[in-house]
Each structure stands twice: as C-alpha cells, then as structure tokens.
Design a protein around this motif. Structure first.
Motif, mmCIF file in Angstrom:
data_model
loop_
_atom_site.group_PDB
_atom_site.id
_atom_site.type_symbol
_atom_site.label_atom_id
_atom_site.label_comp_id
_atom_site.label_asym_id
_atom_site.label_seq_id
_atom_site.Cartn_x
_atom_site.Cartn_y
_atom_site.Cartn_z
ATOM 1 N N ASN A 248 -5.268 10.989 -11.595
ATOM 2 C CA ASN A 248 -6.292 12.033 -11.232
ATOM 3 C C ASN A 248 -7.640 11.490 -12.302
ATOM 4 O O ASN A 248 -7.483 11.569 -13.448
ATOM 5 C CB ASN A 248 -6.130 13.455 -11.669
ATOM 6 C CG ASN A 248 -7.009 14.438 -11.377
ATOM 7 O OD1 ASN A 248 -7.909 14.101 -10.835
ATOM 8 N ND2 ASN A 248 -6.688 15.429 -11.751
ATOM 9 N N THR A 249 -8.389 10.951 -11.637
ATOM 10 C CA THR A 249 -9.673 10.284 -12.569
ATOM 11 C C THR A 249 -10.589 11.279 -13.115
ATOM 12 O O THR A 249 -11.524 10.924 -13.909
ATOM 13 C CB THR A 249 -10.359 9.275 -11.581
ATOM 14 O OG1 THR A 249 -11.195 10.048 -10.473
ATOM 15 C CG2 THR A 249 -9.537 8.146 -11.218
ATOM 16 N N LEU A 250 -10.645 12.639 -12.653
ATOM 17 C CA LEU A 250 -11.785 13.716 -13.032
ATOM 18 C C LEU A 250 -11.096 15.088 -12.821
ATOM 19 O O LEU A 250 -10.616 15.447 -11.834
ATOM 20 C CB LEU A 250 -12.816 13.379 -12.550
ATOM 21 C CG LEU A 250 -13.979 14.521 -12.544
ATOM 22 C CD1 LEU A 250 -14.412 14.282 -14.382
ATOM 23 C CD2 LEU A 250 -15.333 14.531 -12.012
ATOM 24 N N SER A 251 -11.029 15.920 -13.982
ATOM 25 C CA SER A 251 -10.658 17.201 -13.618
ATOM 26 C C SER A 251 -11.726 18.335 -14.357
ATOM 27 O O SER A 251 -11.698 18.213 -15.406
ATOM 28 C CB SER A 251 -9.285 17.516 -14.099
ATOM 29 O OG SER A 251 -8.907 18.569 -13.870
ATOM 30 N N GLN A 252 -12.524 18.963 -13.695
ATOM 31 C CA GLN A 252 -13.420 19.941 -14.430
ATOM 32 C C GLN A 252 -13.124 21.337 -14.193
ATOM 33 O O GLN A 252 -13.427 22.032 -14.808
ATOM 34 C CB GLN A 252 -14.870 19.875 -13.785
ATOM 35 C CG GLN A 252 -15.448 18.259 -13.867
ATOM 36 C CD GLN A 252 -16.720 18.117 -13.141
ATOM 37 O OE1 GLN A 252 -16.789 18.763 -12.026
ATOM 38 N NE2 GLN A 252 -17.660 17.337 -13.779
ATOM 39 N N VAL A 253 -12.050 21.456 -13.426
ATOM 40 C CA VAL A 253 -11.571 23.046 -13.194
ATOM 41 C C VAL A 253 -10.022 22.756 -12.429
ATOM 42 O O VAL A 253 -9.855 21.822 -11.972
ATOM 43 C CB VAL A 253 -12.410 23.570 -12.459
ATOM 44 C CG1 VAL A 253 -12.540 22.804 -10.725
ATOM 45 C CG2 VAL A 253 -12.118 25.129 -12.212
#
Length: 677
Positions: A248-253
């Motif tokens: 998972n290369t990005l998690s903002q929420v």
C-alpha cells in the motif's frame, strides 16, 4: 477495489463470474530466476498470458481450467482454502511421480474482517467470491491506517517441487480509490525479487520498464474484472519460492481494501536431455594428420537423429555439448558414441568410458541408466539407453573418456610348495616331503594353505613386454611384494599382433636360479581385450630343484652279467680298499648306477643324462676309464661309445614324468698303469 464502508469514497462494482483465462497479449521474453542452477534447460518458448508453451503440460488449481486440444496436457483440481490458513500444498498424483504446488502467505499486516458481509467475519486469507470485487479467489483484506510511507501488507510465495517451464496466477482487484481529496490506499504488486513478469491495465495501472512492478493509479477504482492482472515466471528450478509483495504505497485515511489471487498453474516441459562429452587425459591419436574426435548421437522417439562432434586437441574438448533435446514421454532413447579420425572410423574401444546421468527433477520415475555402456565390436561404438521419460525431466548425461591402457600383470613366486631349504634335499617321492605335495614345482602360484607358497621379494627380477622377437616395448622391475604391472597405451601397441612377457634375473643374481615356468610367456593378445592378469613366473632355490641325480658305484671283477646282480654293492660313498669292496685296484671294473628323480608336479621334457669317464691327466686323474661289458640298455644311450672307449656317457632326449624316476647303468674298466708319484 474499495470495500465500501463509506459510500462517498467508493462504490460496489459487478465482476464477471468467470474469468477469461486466455488473454490475447503475448507474454514477454524469457527471464530466468536468479538462483537457476539449471539454466541449460531454459528455452525461449513463449505462450499467451496464463497459458503454457505449446506441448507443455499444465497443472491448474482453480475454478475455471482452460480448454485444451489434448486432455492429457491439462491436469486440474479445485482451489480450496481454510480461512486464516497461511500455507497449503496441492498435490497432483500421477504414475510418473507426484507433483506438488505450495501457496504461502507471510508478513500479513492490518488484517480486517469488519467490512466483509460474505462470508461473515471470515479471517484473511480466505477463499470466496466477493461481490463486485473478486471471483473464486483467495482473498486478503487489509485496513489502511494513515501512513505517509509505503507499507508491505503481505507477501505471497509459490513454489513447485520440480523445475517448471512457467508458473503463474491471476491478481484480482488491484486498484485505488479516493474522495474529497483523500486517498486511503494505492495498491501495488512487486515481483522483481524473483524475476517475475506482470501485465497491467493502462487505464488503472502504471507498470515499470522491467514490467515487474505494477502500481494502481491514484484514486481510480476499477469495475468488475477491469483491473485483473497476470503474474508469471518462466523457467524456474525446483523448490524455488517465487515472491510477490503486496504494498500500500499511500494511506491518507483508513479504509479496508481487498485483493484476490486465483487460477494458479505451473507448466512442465516435455522431457529434456543434454549430452556432454569430457576427456580425462589426452587422445590416443593427436597429430595434425590423425586426431581423434568423438561423435555423440541420440536416437529414438521424436529425435530420429541428433548428433554433435567434438573439436579440440590434447585433453581439451570443445564443441562438447549437445543442443537441449526435447524427448517424448514414456519413450526409450539410445545415446551412442564413436571415435573418428577425420573421415575415418576409429575404435572407441581405444578409450575407457564412464558416464553419469542426473535428473534435476526430483520424484521422477524415469529409469536412469545404471549398466555399463555396451560395446558394439562391428560398429566400434558404445551406447547406453534412457527409458520411461516423463514431463519435467531435465536429464544431463556426461560421457567421459580416457585412454584405454592395456595392463599386463602377475607375480614372481617361490614354487616350493612350502618346502623349506632345510627339508629340500630329500629325494624320496614315496614317503618324503615331496610325496604328496601337489603345490611343489607345478608352475602355479599356490598361496593358500596347506603348503602355501610365497612371493620372491629379492628385487632381482624384471619383466619385459616384448614383440616375441626381441623388441622390448615396456619393462618393469618386480616389486618387493613380488608383483609387477605393466601399463601401455593403445598407441604403444599399434602394429603389434604378437606379445610376450619375459622374466629376467639381475646379472650376478644367484638366488632362485631355477625356473619352474617358462621364462617367456606368449600372450593371446586381442586389441579389444585390455586386462591380462595372472602372468606368473615361478622359481626355486637350488635345494628345491625338481631333478635329483644320485650316483652310486660298485667294484667288480669285470665278470658281472647283470647290473642288478645281488653281489654288487652300490654305494654313494667313494670306493676305497677298506670299504665293502676291498679288492678295488687298477685293472678292476666299477659299475655305476645313476638315479634321476623328478620330484616336480610337472614333467621334465628333453631330459638328457650325461657323465664324463675319467681320463688320465685330466682333472688329476691317474688312470683312464673305458666302457666294458655288460652291454648298456638298448635305445637309452645316444653317445656312440663302444666297449673299450673313453668319452662322455649320454642318454637320448626323453621325458621324465612328474613324480617319477629313471635308473641308468654302465660298467667301466680302469687302466692298469698308475703313477707312483
């Protein structure tokens, strides 16, 4: 695909209930695994995505096995999985040997089950079809806690228990989603560590130049089946884990997301064979005009003829490997080698040959050759056979040649039948130590009890290999253990048809002077026979000689009628006036009895007994002795002497049988004049 907990962030999408296994895009070029120890068997055979190369056998695990023109080329079983299980092996049971495929998940992070309605609260990984997300797949569901860095959610490893021409599976629902400027996940799969290859849907994915990392496009959530991609690995050796990382290369929420794996398969190539040629040492013939090379031919089944011929000089083999030969299952193949000199046919028998055949595929029931190579004297070739080959076999056979030396060996031994010198002088063949001794002087090395014989360890013997006409080809001193072993190459014997072994004693040697065997042994030399053992030479000391001569005399008045007259008193002692014959004096007669005893267990051929009559003035003799009556035995003597003559008594040449004796008689008359000095 987003699993919709927040309707504003995503939506459910319908997924086709059957995946289209055959995709038209061609797979990329062959990439070998880094750890491949058997890269010789890799090929550039290609296939469409999710399929095996033509004529390779597929083993499929899933819900929708592909159709095949040959049912025997596709073997399938269903994909099952117990929820929460992290590893499972699937076995294909076949008569040619079981094939095992293992799926294993590790490093599983951020698991969640709260967003899944079907199956209820299933623990990742689990098998199911998620509505609008995956179909007949092993699913993993992860939360997306806020993180500014890339995170590996899980690792998937697959491996096969034998070398494969291709291995792969489908990855379902690799995407992203977003809402109100926030992105809960951007999924990524990475197979770069094990040199896998991936496909991608450019509408929803980006793929790197090496085509081994696929990343979802930020915020794009694909429809049902719209972002399914394929992972595949071409040639791999057995039991090498093929690694995929799900990131998972990005998690903002935080938002749960799922990925599914389905339609696992591996491919086995038809049996393959590589033949290699090696040379241990130099060639028999290695001149510019005549140099040995080796032609290797494989025949049988689908390869009617396939051959290669070496090049190189000395001990160096070049062009010593065949192409990778594709074989047919359950078929026998013959591998044949021959020696050639340019356009001329050589004889492979000039070389020793060993071979080793190994199969990189474990668990195969292919019968590997174990017997020695078979020599064909007419064709002058050697060959061996492979049988019962099966899919996945990766067989390497190496034939190693070395110059086939001829060996001539034997022992120089004391042929005394165990009779020591202390007991050697006995001539009694009826009751003495020679009477019942079958080992004594028989020309055979009898080294076992009773009457065991020993080697001669005086280092005085040398054995020569000759052409039987005086030319010495090779020689070797006999060792302290009595053994000799002469090794010569075929080149050294070129042109010779007759060979002899000659045993000689060192000049001046006085030990063991008497032979019990011939000093020269003629060999039945055949160019196709390389070992000539047990060419033994026997000797004995003087005391153990086969022939014993005993001379006795009896004085008489020159009036005897028979040599066996009882009045004659034969004695081994010298005659004198005080003995049993007090009338001995000049002018008297002396009868002689000479007994020749053959103590040996072999006859004495060409036996001649001779005795010199004394003559005045010779060897200090004071009178001359001449033959007199009675007449000697007819047809025994061959010296031409008549009564009244002096000379040498000599018998005819005759055979003295083994363990036998002969007695020879003659009467002599001494002169009447004696020197008084």
């Amino acid at each position: 695909m987003c699993i919709d907990r927040y309707p504003i962030l995503g939506k459910y999408l319908n997924v086709s209930q059957m995946l289209n296994f055959i995709i038209s895009a061609l797979f990329l070029s062959l990439i070998l695994t880094i750890n491949s120890a058997r890269a010789d068997f890799a090929s550039n055979e290609t296939s469409t995505t999710g399929m095996c190369p033509a004529n390779h056998k597929m083993y499929y695990i899933g819900a929708n096995p592909p159709a095949s023109t040959s049912s025997s080329l596709v073997v399938s079983q269903t994909l099952t999985w117990t929820a929460g299980q992290t590893t499972k092996s699937f076995t294909f049971t076949e008569s040619s040997g079981n094939k095992t495929f293992t799926i294993a998940f590790s490093n599983i992070l951020d698991k969640t089950t709260t967003a899944i309605s079907t199956p209820s609260n299933a623990e990742s990984p689990f098998y199911d079809s998620l509505s609008g997300v995956t179909t007949s797949a092993i699913n993993l569901v992860h939360n997306s806690p806020v993180s500014a860095t890339s995170k590996t959610n899980h690792v998937l490893d697959v491996k096969v228990g034998q070398s494969t021409s291709k291995t792969g599976y489908k990855i379902q629902d690799l995407d992203s989603t977003g809402a109100t400027g926030q992105v809960p996940y951007i999924e990524q799969v990475d197979v770069s560590s094990s040199k896998g290859q991936l496909t991608a849907n450019n509408n929803f994915h980006t793929i790197n130049a090496s085509r081994d990392i696929v990343t979802a496009r930020s915020g794009l959530n694909c429809g049902a089946g719209g972002c399914t991609i394929d992972a595949a690995w071409n040639y791999n050796i057995a039991n090498i884990a093929l690694n995929l990382k799900h990131n998972n290369t990005l998690s903002q929420v935080n938002s749960p997301h799922a990925v599914g794996y389905s339609d696992f398969y591996f491919c086995l190539a038809p049996p393959k064979l590589i033949i290699k040629k090696a040379l241990n040492g130099n060639r028999v013939n290695d001149s510019d005009t005549k140099r040995d090379q080796f032609e290797i031919t494989a025949t049988g089944g689908s390869i009617a003829t396939n051959s290669f011929t070496t090049t190189g000089t000395g001990s160096t083999i070049t062009n010593g490997t065949s192409a990778t030969l594709t074989l047919a299952e359950n078929t026998s193949y013959t591998i044949t080698e021959r020696a050639i000199n340019g356009t001329a046919l050589g004889d492979i028998a000039s070389y020793n040959a060993t071979y080793t055949c190994t199969n990189a595929t474990t668990g195969s029931t292919t019968v590997m050759p174990t017997a020695a190579m078979t020599y064909n004297a007419t064709a002058k070739t050697r060959s061996f056979t492979l049988a019962n080959t099966t899919y996945g076999d990766e067989i390497t056979c190496t034939i190693t040649n070395s110059i086939n030396n001829y060996n001539f060996s034997g022992t120089v031994f004391n042929d005394n039948g165990g009779i020591t010198s202390a007991n050697a002088s006995n001539a009694d063949i009826a009751t003495g130590p020679y009477a019942n001794n079958a080992n004594y002087f028989n020309g055979v090395f009898d080294n076992t009890a009773p009457n065991a014989e020993t080697v001669i360890s005086d280092n005085d013997s040398t054995v020569e290999l000759t052409n039987c006409s005086g030319t010495i080809i090779a020689s070797q001193p006999v060792a302290v253990n009595g053994l000799y072993s002469i090794n010569v190459s075929a080149a050294q014997l070129a042109g010779y048809s007759n060979l002899c072994l000659v045993e000689k004693r060192k000049e001046g040697s006085t030990s063991f002077p008497i032979r019990t065997t011939l000093g020269s042994r003629s060999l039945n030399f055949q160019s196709s026979t390389y070992n000539y053992p047990n060419n033994n030479f026997g000797r004995v000391i003087v005391e153990n000689s086969a022939l014993v001569l005993e001379k006795e005399q009896a004085a008489n008045k020159c009036d005897i009628i028979s040599f066996t007259d009882t009045s004659l008193k034969y004695s081994k002692d010298a005659l004198n006036e005080k003995g049993d014959n007090p009338d001995i004096r000049p002018g008297q007669c002396i009868a002689y009895r000479i007994t020749a005893t053959n103590r040996a267990n072999i006859p004495i051929d060409n036996f001649i007994m001779q005795d010199i009559l004394q003559k005045k003035g010779v060897n200090n003799a004071t009178v001359t002795s001449v033959l007199t009556t009675p007449a000697r035995e007819a047809n025994v003597f061959n010296d031409g002497l008549n009564n009244g003559q002096n000379g040498t008594i000599r018998t005819i040449s005759q055979t003295l049988p083994k363990k036998d004796k002969r007695i020879f008689y003659f009467n002599t008359k001494y002169g009447t004049t004696v020197d008084t000095q």
